[in-house]
Design an enzyme around this catalytic site. Structure first.
Site, PDB file in Angstrom:
ATOM      1  N   LYS A  45       0.844  -1.207   0.000  1.00 22.05           N
ATOM      2  CA  LYS A  45       0.000   0.000   0.000  1.00 22.05           C
ATOM      3  C   LYS A  45       0.876   1.253   0.000  1.00 22.05           C
ATOM      4  O   LYS A  45       0.612   2.221  -0.713  1.00 22.05           O
ATOM      5  CB  LYS A  45      -0.929  -0.006   1.219  1.00 22.05           C
ATOM      6  CG  LYS A  45      -2.040  -1.046   1.114  1.00 22.05           C
ATOM      7  CD  LYS A  45      -2.764  -1.280   2.437  1.00 22.05           C
ATOM      8  CE  LYS A  45      -3.725  -2.461   2.346  1.00 22.05           C
ATOM      9  NZ  LYS A  45      -4.347  -2.806   3.630  1.00 22.05           N
ATOM     10  N   GLN A  89      -3.923  -1.378   9.957  1.00 15.20           N
ATOM     11  CA  GLN A  89      -3.954  -2.715   9.353  1.00 15.20           C
ATOM     12  C   GLN A  89      -4.540  -3.737  10.337  1.00 15.20           C
ATOM     13  O   GLN A  89      -4.102  -3.826  11.486  1.00 15.20           O
ATOM     14  CB  GLN A  89      -2.524  -3.119   8.937  1.00 15.20           C
ATOM     15  CG  GLN A  89      -2.441  -4.436   8.200  1.00 15.20           C
ATOM     16  CD  GLN A  89      -3.144  -4.414   6.837  1.00 15.20           C
ATOM     17  OE1 GLN A  89      -3.062  -3.449   6.086  1.00 15.20           O
ATOM     18  NE2 GLN A  89      -3.852  -5.491   6.514  1.00 15.20           N
ATOM     19  N   ASP A 112     -10.507   3.341   4.879  1.00 15.74           N
ATOM     20  CA  ASP A 112     -10.890   1.926   4.771  1.00 15.74           C
ATOM     21  C   ASP A 112     -12.408   1.762   4.767  1.00 15.74           C
ATOM     22  O   ASP A 112     -12.921   0.700   4.416  1.00 15.74           O
ATOM     23  CB  ASP A 112     -10.318   1.135   5.963  1.00 15.74           C
ATOM     24  CG  ASP A 112      -9.050   0.375   5.597  1.00 15.74           C
ATOM     25  OD1 ASP A 112      -8.842   0.115   4.398  1.00 15.74           O
ATOM     26  OD2 ASP A 112      -8.286   0.033   6.525  1.00 15.74           O
TER      27      ASP A 112
END
Ligand code: NAD
Length: 280
Positions: A45, A89, A112
């Site tokens: 990412k 994460q 997200d």
């Protein structure tokens, strides 16, 4: 369905958009612990960010990190103007309450799309940030002109990250959606009804050729590390039955990252007021 080629085009679009914004865009990535797969995801990412002109801010915490320390970091990132988007994460170590951390991210930086504020907007049909994996899958289905209106869609998996938002996005496109999970009775019979199947399970060979209707569209979200290397949730023989299929690797994965980049630029537009973020 070639997610890799589509993702390259999306990344080019995002790079142009970032350049045209004329102000810095930054994504903070927070990794707690040393899970190798999570490390790979975070690094890819960050690399993708750099390639499109988004500055990655790397926060790597030990697996012993306590909840209060992580909350303090998120609070600091919430208030940092250089940070456009925040990505924590998952999964987090067991001493940390994942839902509590997700709720602590300022919704306008939640690229997200996991915060209940943003998940709720998707539920009500006015999406803000949509979780990157299902958002990327929708883009693949659009690219390959898969007709969703009135189609029978079966999503296998009910996680907040993939299955549930996926089902809502298919519903918004007027598919008739069924969500399957571990307690589903006779999964093969349900999947056989589907024009579109999305497998987001995390077990190899969950979907086999005998379960797939001739010509159906099959999206394989699974990432499973096996002795034979990286495989999805869909068995190889499904190729012969499916009309369209996403490969693993090279299908959903690259589009997940591309969608995250899109969300990060969207966050910049919300924060500048160019797009209205529904806070009132
Ligand atoms: P998860 O473990 O949170 O959810 C899995 C879901 O599958 C659960 O809802 C469970 O009920 C269901 N399930 C498990 N076994 C089943 C069975 N035998 N029959 C029917 N349903 C069953 O996982 P997740 O986070 O939703 O991810 C799913 C998979 O997708 C994993 O392999 C993950 O690595 C992968 N993934 C890939 C990407 C990508 O970018 N390609 C992104 C996110 C997740």
């Amino acid at each position: 369905m070639d997610g890799k080629a589509l993702a390259e085009r999306v990344r080019k679009d995002v790079a142009e958009e970032v350049a045209s914004l004329g102000r810095p865009v930054g994504l903070a990535t927070v990794l707690v612990g040393d899970d190798p797969a999570s490390g790979v995801y975070v690094r890819s990412k960050q690399k993708a960010c750099r390639e499109v002109g988004i500055e990655p801010f790397d926060h790597n915490l030990s697996s012993e990190t306590g909840q209060d320390d992580l909350l303090a970091l998120v609070e600091q990132l919430n208030g940092d103007e250089a940070v456009t988007g925040i990505l924590v994460q998952l999964p987090l170590p067991e001493q940390i309450d994942e839902d509590r951390i997700i709720r602590s991210i300022k919704p306008i930086k939640d690229v997200d799309g996991f915060h209940p504020f943003n998940a709720g907007h998707l539920l009500q049909g006015s999406p803000t940030f949509v979780a990157a994996t299902p958002a990327g899958i929708m883009e693949i289905l659009r690219e390959y002109k898969v007709d969703l209106k009135g189609a029978r869609a079966v999503v296998i998996g009910r996680s907040n990250i993939v299955g549930k938002p996926m089902a809502l996005l298919l519903l918004a496109e007027h598919a008739t959606v069924t969500i399957c999970h571990t307690r589903t009775r006779d999964l093969p019979a349900v999947v056989r009804e589907a024009d579109v199947v999305v497998a987001a399970v995390g077990h190899p060979q969950t979907v086999t050729a005998d379960m797939v209707r001739e010509g159906a569209t099959v999206v394989d979200v699974g990432i499973n590390r096996t002795d034979d290397g990286l495989v999805g949730d869909v068995a190889q023989d499904v190729r012969e039955k499916a009309g369209l299929l996403t490969p693993v690797p090279g299908g959903v994965g690259p589009m997940t990252i591309a969608s995250l980049l899109r969300n990060t630029v969207r966050a910049a537009r919300y924060q500048s007021g160019e797009l209205a973020f529904p806070l009132d």
